[in-house]
Design an enzyme around this catalytic site. Structure first.
Site, PDB file in Angstrom:
ATOM      1  N   HIS A  17      13.679 -15.409  -2.363  1.00 39.91           N
ATOM      2  CA  HIS A  17      13.505 -15.954  -1.026  1.00 39.91           C
ATOM      3  C   HIS A  17      13.124 -15.613  -0.170  1.00 39.91           C
ATOM      4  O   HIS A  17      12.381 -16.313   0.586  1.00 39.91           O
ATOM      5  CB  HIS A  17      15.122 -17.039  -1.208  1.00 39.91           C
ATOM      6  CG  HIS A  17      15.080 -17.840  -2.220  1.00 39.91           C
ATOM      7  ND1 HIS A  17      16.200 -17.905  -2.782  1.00 39.91           N
ATOM      8  CD2 HIS A  17      14.528 -18.889  -3.095  1.00 39.91           C
ATOM      9  CE1 HIS A  17      16.088 -18.765  -3.882  1.00 39.91           C
ATOM     10  NE2 HIS A  17      15.075 -19.337  -3.935  1.00 39.91           N
ATOM     11  N   LYS A  41      20.190 -29.967 -10.888  1.00 37.20           N
ATOM     12  CA  LYS A  41      20.962 -28.923 -10.884  1.00 37.20           C
ATOM     13  C   LYS A  41      22.169 -29.348 -10.341  1.00 37.20           C
ATOM     14  O   LYS A  41      22.835 -30.879  -9.805  1.00 37.20           O
ATOM     15  CB  LYS A  41      20.886 -27.710 -10.430  1.00 37.20           C
ATOM     16  CG  LYS A  41      18.707 -26.932 -10.694  1.00 37.20           C
ATOM     17  CD  LYS A  41      18.849 -26.368 -10.123  1.00 37.20           C
ATOM     18  CE  LYS A  41      17.544 -26.048 -10.294  1.00 37.20           C
ATOM     19  NZ  LYS A  41      16.754 -24.999  -9.277  1.00 37.20           N
ATOM     20  N   ARG A  90       5.814 -17.634  -8.371  1.00 33.75           N
ATOM     21  CA  ARG A  90       6.317 -16.482  -9.234  1.00 33.75           C
ATOM     22  C   ARG A  90       4.885 -16.543 -10.136  1.00 33.75           C
ATOM     23  O   ARG A  90       4.376 -15.736  -9.949  1.00 33.75           O
ATOM     24  CB  ARG A  90       7.112 -16.610  -9.161  1.00 33.75           C
ATOM     25  CG  ARG A  90       8.339 -16.298  -8.286  1.00 33.75           C
ATOM     26  CD  ARG A  90       9.567 -16.592  -8.813  1.00 33.75           C
ATOM     27  NE  ARG A  90       9.698 -18.267  -8.990  1.00 33.75           N
ATOM     28  CZ  ARG A  90      11.135 -18.716  -9.139  1.00 33.75           C
ATOM     29  NH1 ARG A  90      11.534 -17.824  -9.520  1.00 33.75           N
ATOM     30  NH2 ARG A  90      10.736 -19.963  -9.956  1.00 33.75           N
ATOM     31  N   SER A 128      17.271 -18.128  -9.089  1.00 33.79           N
ATOM     32  CA  SER A 128      19.202 -17.998  -8.523  1.00 33.79           C
ATOM     33  C   SER A 128      20.358 -18.271 -10.341  1.00 33.79           C
ATOM     34  O   SER A 128      20.728 -17.573 -10.154  1.00 33.79           O
ATOM     35  CB  SER A 128      19.125 -19.130  -8.072  1.00 33.79           C
ATOM     36  OG  SER A 128      18.417 -18.764  -6.353  1.00 33.79           O
TER      37      SER A 128
END
Ligand code: PNS
Length: 170
Positions: A17, A41, A90, A128
């Site tokens: 990040h 989440k 990514r 994460s």
């Protein structure tokens, strides 16, 4: 002023990040790192804890502000006078989800542009959730998160393990 919002769960913020934040500051006058709830989440850290992690990690960046919001991202961007949303990309596996979000956000607010930035390839595998899992299993996360976050992961996950054990023994 050319302002961009970098939204996310940041649960917790990683060096991946930070790499995206760093790149965004080379393009925009102001970058607002904005925490919000991803309804899919279940967060490990509270919003206050995540604000603290991000503020600590970005303290040397004059152009960076840290904030939280609820509601739609595009509405928040308008409130902040931002024209751009930053998202990190990514790998191809990110693409479908990001593409859907970017197009939906554009449908909701035509004037808000999504800008994708690719972090350094050494962070391609980093997210994460995987950091949480490694920390939970006692692995070393010091290459992925700041010392503060690594310590808080250790404390938080240790506390959660103790609570689970207490429940199991009750
Ligand atoms: O870090 P994440 O969990 O991938 O970030 C996803 C996030 C928080 C950017 C996304 O869930 C979001 O924008 N939430 C705000 C609510 C919203 O605007 N939802 C519609 C998105 S098309």
């Amino acid at each position: 002023m050319n302002t961009a919002i970098y939204p996310g769960s940041f649960d917790p913020i990683t060096y991946g990040h930070l790499d995206v934040i760093d790149r965004a500051t080379t393009i925009f006058d102001k970058v607002i790192v904005a925490i919000t709830q991803n309804i899919t989440k279940n967060p490990l850290f509270t919003v206050e804890e995540r604000l603290h992690h991000i503020k600590e990690m970005t303290k040397d960046y004059d152009k960076v502000e840290v904030d939280e919001f609820s509601g739609l991202l595009v509405d928040y961007a308008i409130r902040k006078n931002a024209r751009a949303i930053i998202r990190g990309l990514r790998a191809v596996s990110d693409f479908e989800y990001e593409f859907q979000m970017a197009l939906m956000n554009r449908r909701l607010r035509e004037e808000i542009v999504t800008v994708f930035l690719m972090p350094n390839e050494k962070y391609t595998y980093l997210n994460s959730s995987i950091v949480q899992e490694i920390a939970q299993l006692g692995g070393d996360v010091s290459n992925f998160v700041s010392p503060l976050v690594a310590e808080q992961l250790r404390l938080k996950l240790g506390k959660l393990t103790a609570e689970t054990q207490k429940k199991n023994n009750a």
